[in-house]
Design a protein around this motif. Sequence first.
Motif, PDB file in Angstrom:
ATOM      1  N   GLY A 257       0.464  -1.389   0.163  1.00  0.00           N
ATOM      2  CA  GLY A 257      -0.355  -0.393  -0.034  1.00  0.00           C
ATOM      3  C   GLY A 257       1.059   1.094  -0.274  1.00  0.00           C
ATOM      4  N   HIS A 258       2.365   0.797  -0.204  1.00  0.00           N
ATOM      5  CA  HIS A 258       2.920   2.045  -0.322  1.00  0.00           C
ATOM      6  C   HIS A 258       3.489   2.624  -2.076  1.00  0.00           C
ATOM      7  CE1 HIS A 258       3.286   1.366   4.261  1.00  0.00           C
ATOM      8  NE2 HIS A 258       3.233   3.268   4.334  1.00  0.00           N
ATOM      9  N   ASP A 259       2.377   2.197  -2.195  1.00  0.00           N
ATOM     10  CA  ASP A 259       3.178   2.163  -4.680  1.00  0.00           C
ATOM     11  C   ASP A 259       3.182   3.694  -4.471  1.00  0.00           C
ATOM     12  OD1 ASP A 259       0.484   3.334  -5.441  1.00  0.00           O
ATOM     13  OD2 ASP A 259       0.187   1.613  -3.685  1.00  0.00           O
TER      14      ASP A 259
ATOM     15  N   LEU B  95       7.225  12.749   0.497  1.00  0.00           N
ATOM     16  CA  LEU B  95       8.523  12.205   1.753  1.00  0.00           C
ATOM     17  C   LEU B  95       8.137  11.498   2.653  1.00  0.00           C
ATOM     18  CD1 LEU B  95      10.984  15.204   1.107  1.00  0.00           C
ATOM     19  CD2 LEU B  95      11.228  12.769   0.064  1.00  0.00           C
ATOM     20  N   HIS B  96       7.142  11.578   2.983  1.00  0.00           N
ATOM     21  CA  HIS B  96       6.182  10.812   4.795  1.00  0.00           C
ATOM     22  C   HIS B  96       6.758   9.834   4.583  1.00  0.00           C
ATOM     23  CE1 HIS B  96       2.852   9.569   2.668  1.00  0.00           C
ATOM     24  NE2 HIS B  96       2.647   8.921   3.980  1.00  0.00           N
ATOM     25  N   ASP B  97       6.403   9.150   4.171  1.00  0.00           N
ATOM     26  CA  ASP B  97       6.552   7.616   4.109  1.00  0.00           C
ATOM     27  C   ASP B  97       8.315   6.730   4.314  1.00  0.00           C
ATOM     28  OD1 ASP B  97       4.357   6.941   4.763  1.00  0.00           O
ATOM     29  OD2 ASP B  97       3.497   5.971   2.548  1.00  0.00           O
ATOM     30  N   ILE B  98       9.222   7.188   3.853  1.00  0.00           N
ATOM     31  CA  ILE B  98      10.401   7.225   3.758  1.00  0.00           C
ATOM     32  C   ILE B  98      11.338   6.150   4.878  1.00  0.00           C
ATOM     33  CG2 ILE B  98      13.062   7.588   3.123  1.00  0.00           C
ATOM     34  CD1 ILE B  98      11.702   8.130   0.664  1.00  0.00           C
TER      35      ILE B  98
ATOM     36  N   ALA C  47      -3.898  14.171   5.825  1.00  0.00           N
ATOM     37  CA  ALA C  47      -3.530  13.821   3.942  1.00  0.00           C
ATOM     38  C   ALA C  47      -3.617  12.095   3.694  1.00  0.00           C
ATOM     39  CB  ALA C  47      -2.940  14.345   3.075  1.00  0.00           C
ATOM     40  N   ASP C  48      -2.352  11.310   5.034  1.00  0.00           N
ATOM     41  CA  ASP C  48      -2.170  10.647   5.143  1.00  0.00           C
ATOM     42  C   ASP C  48      -3.572   9.752   5.595  1.00  0.00           C
ATOM     43  OD1 ASP C  48      -0.001   8.445   4.726  1.00  0.00           O
ATOM     44  OD2 ASP C  48       0.417   8.228   6.994  1.00  0.00           O
ATOM     45  N   ARG C  49      -3.877  10.232   6.262  1.00  0.00           N
ATOM     46  CA  ARG C  49      -4.699   9.706   7.038  1.00  0.00           C
ATOM     47  C   ARG C  49      -6.574   9.073   6.631  1.00  0.00           C
ATOM     48  NH1 ARG C  49      -4.127  11.260  12.833  1.00  0.00           N
ATOM     49  NH2 ARG C  49      -2.520   9.487  13.683  1.00  0.00           N
TER      50      ARG C  49
END
Length: 214
Positions: A25-27, A58-61, A121-123
């Motif tokens: 889910g982190h595509d 960059l939030h998922d790095i 936004a991520d949520r």
Amino acid sequence: MMVHKEIFKNTEQWIQKKFSGDATGHDVWHIKRVVQLADKIAREEQADIFICQMAAYLHDIPDEKLTDDIDAAKQEVLSFLDDQGISDDKIDAIWKAIKDVSFKGNHTTPETVEGRVVQDADRLDAIGAIGIARTFAYGGNKGSKMYEPQTDEQHEHLAYRDSNKTTIYHFYEKLLKLKDLMNTETAKSIAESRHQFMEDFLQQFYTEWKGDDC
Ligand code: ADP
Ligand code: NI
């Protein structure tokens, strides 16, 4: 500093390389949706749009699921931003907006408005139709069962990342809580219909599971 458009292009390319091949889910499409949502919320909330967009990219790095060395991930992000000619105070603001975003089974309120925007936004991308799809994709990837009737009590003792939990249980431990955890009014209002869609989905899921519609 380069023009923003060029920085966004470089960042998107960098992210594309990092996340190619991820099936949890982190595509890169998750990233693009979060950037789009962050941009919209930032405008409504009078947050810094450039900081929000960069932090969204960059939030998922530095996510604990994707890297086991958070400090190394942080250094990588900081040095990438430095290469883009971004000033130290802006780099600092972007990092602040990234570091508290992740849910990890509990709730941390980011210290800056930009952090709160990106977290929202991520949520938002974790709920609604997209959220449901991502959740089943993640569960399948981890080998979790879709659903097991009457095991909620057993689930409560398991750690947040334990893969023995069912995917439906994830709705209760996280997804259904997110609506009330939104920081901004803008995100709260977008969350309403996405939340309702998940409630409707669960009702229909149980109805079909029991065969109550036939
Ligand atoms: P985010 O990138 O929004 O912080 P996570 O990194 O926690 O979300 O997880 C990525 C996606 O997988 C999200 O849609 C999330 O809800 C989902 N997910 C996380 N943990 C589980 C789980 N145990 N079972 C099913 N889906 C999960
Ligand atoms: Ni994310």
